[in-house]
Design a protein around this motif. Structure first.
Motif, short mmCIF file in Angstrom:
data_model
loop_
_atom_site.label_atom_id
_atom_site.label_comp_id
_atom_site.label_asym_id
_atom_site.label_seq_id
_atom_site.Cartn_x
_atom_site.Cartn_y
_atom_site.Cartn_z
N ASP B 247 9.02 -5.28 3.32
CA ASP B 247 10.04 -5.31 2.27
C ASP B 247 10.43 -3.94 1.69
N ASP B 248 9.41 -3.17 1.32
CA ASP B 248 9.70 -1.88 0.66
C ASP B 248 9.17 -0.72 1.52
N ALA B 249 8.93 -1.01 2.81
CA ALA B 249 8.20 -0.03 3.63
C ALA B 249 9.01 1.24 3.89
N GLU B 250 8.28 2.35 3.90
CA GLU B 250 8.88 3.63 4.27
C GLU B 250 8.53 3.96 5.72
N ASN B 269 -5.32 -1.44 4.75
CA ASN B 269 -6.04 -0.33 4.12
C ASN B 269 -5.06 0.66 3.47
N LEU B 270 -4.00 0.99 4.18
CA LEU B 270 -3.04 1.97 3.67
C LEU B 270 -2.34 1.44 2.42
N ARG B 271 -2.03 0.18 2.42
CA ARG B 271 -1.38 -0.42 1.24
C ARG B 271 -2.28 -0.30 0.02
N GLU B 272 -3.60 -0.52 0.26
CA GLU B 272 -4.55 -0.41 -0.86
C GLU B 272 -4.53 0.99 -1.44
N GLU B 273 -4.26 1.96 -0.57
CA GLU B 273 -4.20 3.35 -1.04
C GLU B 273 -2.82 3.70 -1.56
N GLY B 274 -1.90 2.74 -1.55
CA GLY B 274 -0.58 2.97 -2.12
C GLY B 274 0.48 3.43 -1.15
N GLU B 346 -4.62 7.58 9.99
CA GLU B 346 -4.41 9.03 9.90
C GLU B 346 -3.00 9.42 10.35
N LYS B 347 -2.58 8.78 11.43
CA LYS B 347 -1.24 9.08 11.95
C LYS B 347 -0.17 8.69 10.93
N CYS B 348 -0.36 7.55 10.28
CA CYS B 348 0.61 7.10 9.28
C CYS B 348 0.65 8.07 8.10
N LYS B 349 -0.52 8.47 7.65
CA LYS B 349 -0.58 9.40 6.51
C LYS B 349 0.10 10.71 6.86
N GLU B 350 -0.17 11.19 8.06
CA GLU B 350 0.42 12.44 8.52
C GLU B 350 1.95 12.34 8.49
N LEU B 351 2.45 11.20 8.95
CA LEU B 351 3.91 11.01 9.00
C LEU B 351 4.49 10.89 7.59
N LEU B 352 3.76 10.21 6.71
CA LEU B 352 4.29 9.99 5.35
C LEU B 352 4.17 11.23 4.49
#
Ligand SMILES: Cc1ncc(C[n+]2csc(CCOP(=O)(O)OP(=O)(O)O)c2C)c(N)n1
Ligand code: SF4
Lengths: 248, 354
Positions: B247-250, B269-274, B346-352
């Motif tokens: 819904d609100d995904a980046e 897990n990533l959602r829990e971290e915001g 890790e890959k998602c965090k790197e991209l975000l």
């Protein structure tokens, strides 16, 4: 004056269709024998044929039967699939030597070995007819073809395979016979063999196999009568006629 | 049947039986051997038959014969075996026969290894054999789906008279999970008598021919057109996908089969971290569910394609589905490895963050 009909087309023959076989080709005789056997046994409505890839690829147009067309060489597997699901049906394949003994060698060996009740009609004309006269596994030593222009050489091409003899080494088959299609005396025998191969199946016996030595006047480059003579002089000595295996 | 703990391969086999499949033709190849083993033990109990073919070439042609009679038949294999079946699948598609093919994929190319991989995507979704045909491909993401999709595959194959593939990797075949397998309503084979072989009496003496050769270009053109029209109907009606937290995904992770489970854990897990991460999971790989991408919210800045394929084979379809309007990145493992939850996080965090 009353008329007596002495000759007619087989009942399963689609009278309104013309075959595309070359003049003098014995595929026509082979078709007739299959048709007559089905007529005589009265099994038209329960017979399923498997057409090959090769000159007989349009066989499903000529015989008024349920038919399926298999990929090159795969007819025995398709036939086994049908028979496994419908053991109450009469299932037959009709295959040339390229189809059965080259690309489909694996499928025929295993279908013969499994021995589900099937009828296999093997048309051996020692050449690839449909594709224009290339060498087959059954091409005789020294025989010229478009891919053995100076005659088949065992050093490069190996030896012509005697398929019936090879299959007769298996425990599975119920019946294997080799016949020829050149003269009435041979054709009468051939007719009995084809009939028996269908009858065996109707009576639930394992796989039956009839090898028909056939001519390909077009690709042999001969007149039909010369082709018949050539078959008798060259093929029969290498591919002797007779019963190779019988359940009895 | 109540929920039961079962291995993927055995669950697929039982699901097929419960969907009315009585005939199985196959050839052993790891990691799917429990399917033929299960079938050989259980089909005789339902009046069916397991027949072991001499090769995958023979398997698919046995299937072609069996399918031509209007009964439900199936074969299963793994990557190298499916390559051998390609010839037959092309013939079955052309002859318009229904059948189900399960591909429990392993590492390739060549003999590769027997570990899970997703390198067969292109082969599965692009027909794999010669000519203009397509095969619907269902990609389960857990064992309950493996069960349900196997049964769906039979219905789809019958509805459109086409081979249907269930594509699951070796993890899916070998893992255990609780599944519920329900009997699926199956029509009487005689209801196929209008096209199938062996029902001449039932049709009042009319014969049927099943064939794939059309020598006249007019006939072949007409038949090819007919097939394409059928495939167009399948594209319209059968494309399936799942949106997860989109819904609100980046950042959108896109992944199918086993890797989608890994991605799901990472997203939670990533959602829990915001982090605003979601997933598009194609369920049908062909038809490719483009709507799953065109319906994404404007907030999406990047898509991360995760596969167990060195070539990232699905990525091209994703690019087509997004018309290249959203940047696409890739991550994964191959050779028999699955990407880890950590790797995806890790890959998602790197991209975000990057
Ligand atoms: C996979 C595949 N390879 C090759 C061909 C081409 N092909 C068509 S017929 C044929 C030979 C048929 O010869 P044979 O079985 O002896 O039958 P005949 O034409 O002599 O009756 C070949 C090679 C094909 N159709 N499919
Ligand atoms: S090419 Fe040969 S086998 Fe084929 S129809 Fe002509 S004569 Fe017969």
């Amino acid at each position: 004056m009353s008329e007596t009909q002495v000759f007619s087309m087989p009942k399963v023959w689609n009278a309104d269709v013309h075959t595309h076989y070359c003049p003098g080709c014995t595929h026509g005789v082979a078709h007739r024998l299959v048709s007559e056997a089905i007529d005589e046994l009265g099994i038209q409505n329960k017979t399923i044929g498997i057409a090959p890839v090769g000159c007989a690829v349009l066989m499903h147009q000529y015989l008024d039967l349920d038919f399926i067309e298999a990929a090159h060489g795969r007819a025995p597997a398709v036939a086994s699939g049908i028979k496994a699901v419908r053991p109450d049906k009469i299932v037959f394949t009709y295959q040339g030597d390229g189809d059965l003994a080259s690309i489909g060698m694996g499928e025929i060996v295993h279908a013969m070995n499994r021995s589900l009740p099937l009828t296999i009609i093997f048309v051996n004309n020692a050449i690839y007819g449909m594709t224009g006269g290339q060498m087959a596994p059954t091409t005789l030593l020294g025989q010229k073809s478009t891919t053995s222009p100076s005659g088949r050489d065992a050093k490069m091409n190996g030896y012509p395979i005697r398929v019936s003899e090879m299959l007769a080494t298996l425990a599975g088959p119920a019946y294997i016979e080799r016949v020829a299609l050149t003269q009435p005396k041979y054709i009468i025998k051939a007719k009995q063999a084809v009939l028996k191969a269908f009858k065996n199946q109707a009576e639930g016996r394992g796989v039956s196999f009839v090898e028909l030595l056939s001519t390909c006047p077009t690709n042999w480059g001969m007149r039909p009568t010369d082709a018949c003579k050539w078959l008798e002089e060259h093929m029969i000595p290498y591919y002797p006629l007779g019963v190779l295996k019988d359940f009895q | 049947m109540a929920r039961t703990l079962m291995k993927g391969t055995e669950a697929i086999a039982e699901a097929a039986i419960q969907a009315g499949c009585k005939y199985f033709f196959g050839y052993p190849i790891t990691p799917q051997n429990e399917i033929p083993e299960y079938m050989s033990a259980h089909l005789p109990k339902v009046g069916g038959m397991y027949l072991q073919a001499e090769s995958e070439i023979a398997s698919i042609n046995l299937v072609m014969g069996g399918a031509s009679t209007g009964y439900r038949v199936m074969t299963t294999s793994s990557s190298p075996g499916i390559s051998l079946m390609s010839e037959g699948i092309s013939y079955v598609a052309m002859a318009e026969l229904p059948c189900v093919i399960v591909n429990i994929t392993r590492g390739g190319p060549g003999l590769g290894n027997i570990l899970p991989a997703q390198g067969d995507y292109t082969q599965a979704t692009r027909g794999g054999g010669h000519g203009d045909y397509s095969v619907p491909v269902l990609a389960p993401g857990n064992l309950q789906e493996a069960v349900d999709f196997t049964q769906d595959a039979f219905d789809l194959s019958q509805k459109y008279r086409t081979p249907v593939m269930v594509l699951a990797d070796g993890f899916m075949g070998q893992m255990m999970e609780a599944v519920e397998i329900k009997p699926r309503k199956t029509e009487d084979p005689v209801s196929n008598a209008d096209w199938a072989l062996g029902w001449r009496d039932e049709r009042g003496g009319q014969r049927r021919i099943v064939y794939s050769m059309h020598l006249s270009p007019d006939e072949l053109e007409a038949h090819d057109t007919h097939l394409q029209e059928k495939y167009a109907r399948i594209r319209t009606n059968e494309a399936r996908f799942e949106h997860f937290m989109t819904d609100d995904a980046e950042l959108i992770v896109t992944s199918y089969g086993t890797t989608s489970r890994v991605c799901r854990s990472a997203i939670i897990n990533l959602r829990e971290e915001g982090f605003k991460v979601g997933m598009v999971r194609p369920i049908t790989l062909w038809p490719f569910p483009s709507a799953g991408y065109s319906s994404l919210p404007k907030s999406v800045k990047v898509i991360l394609d995760v596969e167990m394929s060195a070539a990232f084979q699905m990525a091209d379809d994703v690019r087509l589905a997004t018309q290249c309007e959203i940047p696409l990145m890739t991550a994964g493992r191959w050779g028999g490895y699955s990407p880890s939850v950590r790797q995806i996080e890790e890959k998602c965090k790197e991209l975000l963050n990057g």
